[in-house]
Design a protein around this motif. Structure first.
Motif, PDB file in Angstrom:
ATOM      1  N   GLY A  12      51.548  51.954  45.155  1.00 25.46           N
ATOM      2  CA  GLY A  12      50.366  52.509  45.329  1.00 25.46           C
ATOM      3  C   GLY A  12      50.290  54.022  45.462  1.00 25.46           C
ATOM      4  O   GLY A  12      49.499  54.646  44.881  1.00 25.46           O
ATOM      5  N   VAL A  13      50.761  54.534  46.463  1.00 24.79           N
ATOM      6  CA  VAL A  13      50.988  56.111  46.836  1.00 24.79           C
ATOM      7  C   VAL A  13      52.306  56.430  46.855  1.00 24.79           C
ATOM      8  O   VAL A  13      53.059  55.714  47.260  1.00 24.79           O
ATOM      9  CB  VAL A  13      50.315  56.398  48.108  1.00 24.79           C
ATOM     10  CG1 VAL A  13      50.614  57.875  48.397  1.00 24.79           C
ATOM     11  CG2 VAL A  13      48.495  56.037  48.105  1.00 24.79           C
ATOM     12  N   TYR A  14      52.750  57.518  46.086  1.00 26.12           N
ATOM     13  CA  TYR A  14      53.898  58.287  45.985  1.00 26.12           C
ATOM     14  C   TYR A  14      53.510  59.781  46.382  1.00 26.12           C
ATOM     15  O   TYR A  14      52.446  60.107  46.321  1.00 26.12           O
ATOM     16  CB  TYR A  14      54.514  57.951  44.724  1.00 26.12           C
ATOM     17  CG  TYR A  14      53.913  58.367  43.493  1.00 26.12           C
ATOM     18  CD1 TYR A  14      53.877  59.577  43.089  1.00 26.12           C
ATOM     19  CD2 TYR A  14      52.935  57.359  42.806  1.00 26.12           C
ATOM     20  CE1 TYR A  14      53.310  59.830  41.828  1.00 26.12           C
ATOM     21  CE2 TYR A  14      52.346  57.820  41.397  1.00 26.12           C
ATOM     22  CZ  TYR A  14      52.468  58.991  41.444  1.00 26.12           C
ATOM     23  OH  TYR A  14      51.865  59.400  40.149  1.00 26.12           O
ATOM     24  N   PHE A  15      54.572  60.500  46.601  1.00 29.06           N
ATOM     25  CA  PHE A  15      54.398  61.695  46.781  1.00 29.06           C
ATOM     26  C   PHE A  15      55.159  62.534  45.927  1.00 29.06           C
ATOM     27  O   PHE A  15      56.229  62.556  45.427  1.00 29.06           O
ATOM     28  CB  PHE A  15      55.142  62.134  48.281  1.00 29.06           C
ATOM     29  CG  PHE A  15      54.212  61.401  49.164  1.00 29.06           C
ATOM     30  CD1 PHE A  15      52.900  62.023  49.790  1.00 29.06           C
ATOM     31  CD2 PHE A  15      54.470  60.196  49.586  1.00 29.06           C
ATOM     32  CE1 PHE A  15      52.295  61.425  50.641  1.00 29.06           C
ATOM     33  CE2 PHE A  15      53.701  59.443  50.594  1.00 29.06           C
ATOM     34  CZ  PHE A  15      52.623  60.097  51.110  1.00 29.06           C
ATOM     35  N   ILE A  16      54.357  63.579  45.164  1.00 27.65           N
ATOM     36  CA  ILE A  16      55.042  64.569  44.475  1.00 27.65           C
ATOM     37  C   ILE A  16      55.277  66.002  45.207  1.00 27.65           C
ATOM     38  O   ILE A  16      54.322  66.387  45.836  1.00 27.65           O
ATOM     39  CB  ILE A  16      54.039  64.855  43.154  1.00 27.65           C
ATOM     40  CG1 ILE A  16      54.029  63.660  42.123  1.00 27.65           C
ATOM     41  CG2 ILE A  16      54.537  66.092  42.111  1.00 27.65           C
ATOM     42  CD1 ILE A  16      53.365  63.485  41.016  1.00 27.65           C
ATOM     43  N   ALA A  17      56.759  66.431  44.909  1.00 29.10           N
ATOM     44  CA  ALA A  17      56.883  67.829  45.419  1.00 29.10           C
ATOM     45  C   ALA A  17      57.006  68.974  44.156  1.00 29.10           C
ATOM     46  O   ALA A  17      57.491  68.448  43.022  1.00 29.10           O
ATOM     47  CB  ALA A  17      58.009  67.758  46.034  1.00 29.10           C
ATOM     48  N   THR A  18      56.034  69.867  44.377  1.00 30.58           N
ATOM     49  CA  THR A  18      56.199  71.126  43.455  1.00 30.58           C
ATOM     50  C   THR A  18      56.576  72.242  44.362  1.00 30.58           C
ATOM     51  O   THR A  18      56.928  72.271  45.414  1.00 30.58           O
ATOM     52  CB  THR A  18      54.850  71.297  42.919  1.00 30.58           C
ATOM     53  OG1 THR A  18      53.848  71.501  43.934  1.00 30.58           O
ATOM     54  CG2 THR A  18      54.330  69.988  42.035  1.00 30.58           C
ATOM     55  N   CYS A  46      42.064  72.037  37.688  1.00 28.03           N
ATOM     56  CA  CYS A  46      41.626  72.827  38.481  1.00 28.03           C
ATOM     57  C   CYS A  46      42.249  72.835  39.816  1.00 28.03           C
ATOM     58  O   CYS A  46      42.220  73.771  40.673  1.00 28.03           O
ATOM     59  CB  CYS A  46      40.170  72.588  38.706  1.00 28.03           C
ATOM     60  SG  CYS A  46      39.366  71.238  39.645  1.00 28.03           S
ATOM     61  N   LYS A  47      43.375  71.785  39.995  1.00 28.81           N
ATOM     62  CA  LYS A  47      44.003  71.480  41.242  1.00 28.81           C
ATOM     63  C   LYS A  47      45.056  72.436  41.240  1.00 28.81           C
ATOM     64  O   LYS A  47      45.657  72.677  40.551  1.00 28.81           O
ATOM     65  CB  LYS A  47      44.411  70.210  41.453  1.00 28.81           C
ATOM     66  CG  LYS A  47      43.215  69.201  41.666  1.00 28.81           C
ATOM     67  CD  LYS A  47      43.693  67.775  41.939  1.00 28.81           C
ATOM     68  CE  LYS A  47      42.463  66.871  42.051  1.00 28.81           C
ATOM     69  NZ  LYS A  47      42.989  65.414  42.510  1.00 28.81           N
ATOM     70  N   ASN A  48      45.443  72.895  42.582  1.00 26.25           N
ATOM     71  CA  ASN A  48      46.652  73.672  42.915  1.00 26.25           C
ATOM     72  C   ASN A  48      47.999  73.118  42.340  1.00 26.25           C
ATOM     73  O   ASN A  48      48.913  73.835  41.804  1.00 26.25           O
ATOM     74  CB  ASN A  48      46.724  74.026  44.301  1.00 26.25           C
ATOM     75  CG  ASN A  48      45.766  75.216  44.725  1.00 26.25           C
ATOM     76  OD1 ASN A  48      45.257  75.839  43.959  1.00 26.25           O
ATOM     77  ND2 ASN A  48      45.613  75.063  46.058  1.00 26.25           N
ATOM     78  N   GLN A  52      50.712  74.755  39.947  1.00 26.87           N
ATOM     79  CA  GLN A  52      52.260  74.987  40.225  1.00 26.87           C
ATOM     80  C   GLN A  52      52.985  74.200  39.097  1.00 26.87           C
ATOM     81  O   GLN A  52      53.930  74.814  39.096  1.00 26.87           O
ATOM     82  CB  GLN A  52      52.187  74.164  41.763  1.00 26.87           C
ATOM     83  CG  GLN A  52      51.775  74.735  42.772  1.00 26.87           C
ATOM     84  CD  GLN A  52      51.411  73.870  43.989  1.00 26.87           C
ATOM     85  OE1 GLN A  52      51.679  72.618  44.069  1.00 26.87           O
ATOM     86  NE2 GLN A  52      50.386  74.601  45.054  1.00 26.87           N
ATOM     87  N   MET A  53      52.566  72.950  38.518  1.00 29.28           N
ATOM     88  CA  MET A  53      53.506  72.454  37.587  1.00 29.28           C
ATOM     89  C   MET A  53      53.372  73.324  36.312  1.00 29.28           C
ATOM     90  O   MET A  53      54.052  73.102  35.642  1.00 29.28           O
ATOM     91  CB  MET A  53      52.982  70.925  37.388  1.00 29.28           C
ATOM     92  CG  MET A  53      53.257  70.200  38.576  1.00 29.28           C
ATOM     93  SD  MET A  53      52.835  68.377  38.297  1.00 29.28           S
ATOM     94  CE  MET A  53      51.032  68.245  38.238  1.00 29.28           C
TER      95      MET A  53
END
Length: 132
Positions: A12-18, A46-48, A52-53
């Motif tokens: 359901g929820v996972y975390f992305i690192a940039t 529009c998101k940071n 970053q990506m």
């Protein structure tokens, strides 16, 4: 790829690192779908995280399935896909996002993962690596 996508959906929820300069950034995500044999995620331009990506397309993802006591780490490169049909597909997969995004809003960003190394871990089994 299918196993990785199903795992992300199950969590359901996972975390992305940039990265932002030399600073790691981590945030929750919740979209994952396969379209034309590619694994896609979705966010807003529009998101940071999108900025970053764009600056550094290398990401890592971490997800944990508490019930199975298995976690997944993914290293990949994201590639934007500006086609309307893939944006519409992602929003159809996640209809709750339609209140914030549309395929034609100029903000919806879908990205597929390439050069993927995904590793499933548990405390009781050897890691299992998947590449696509």
């Amino acid at each position: 790829m299918k196993e990785v996508c199903e795992f992300l959906k199950r969590c359901g929820v996972y975390f992305i690192a940039t990265t932002e300069g030399d600073q790691p950034r981590v945030r929750p995500f919740g979209t994952a779908a396969i379209f034309e044999n590619r694994l896609y995620i979705q966010t807003g331009k529009c998101k940071n995280v999108a900025k970053q990506m764009q600056a550094n397309p290398k990401i890592e993802i971490c997800a944990y399935d508490k019930g199975a006591e298995i976690w997944l780490r993914i290293a990949a490169t994201v590639v934007p896909d500006e086609r309307r049909e893939v944006k519409a597909f992602m929003l159809d997969e996640y209809p709750s996002l339609k209140s914030m995004y549309s395929p034609d809003d100029g903000n919806t960003l879908v990205l597929y993962l390439k050069d993927v190394t995904a590793i499933f871990y548990s405390l009781t089994n050897e890691p299992v690596e998947v590449k696509f």
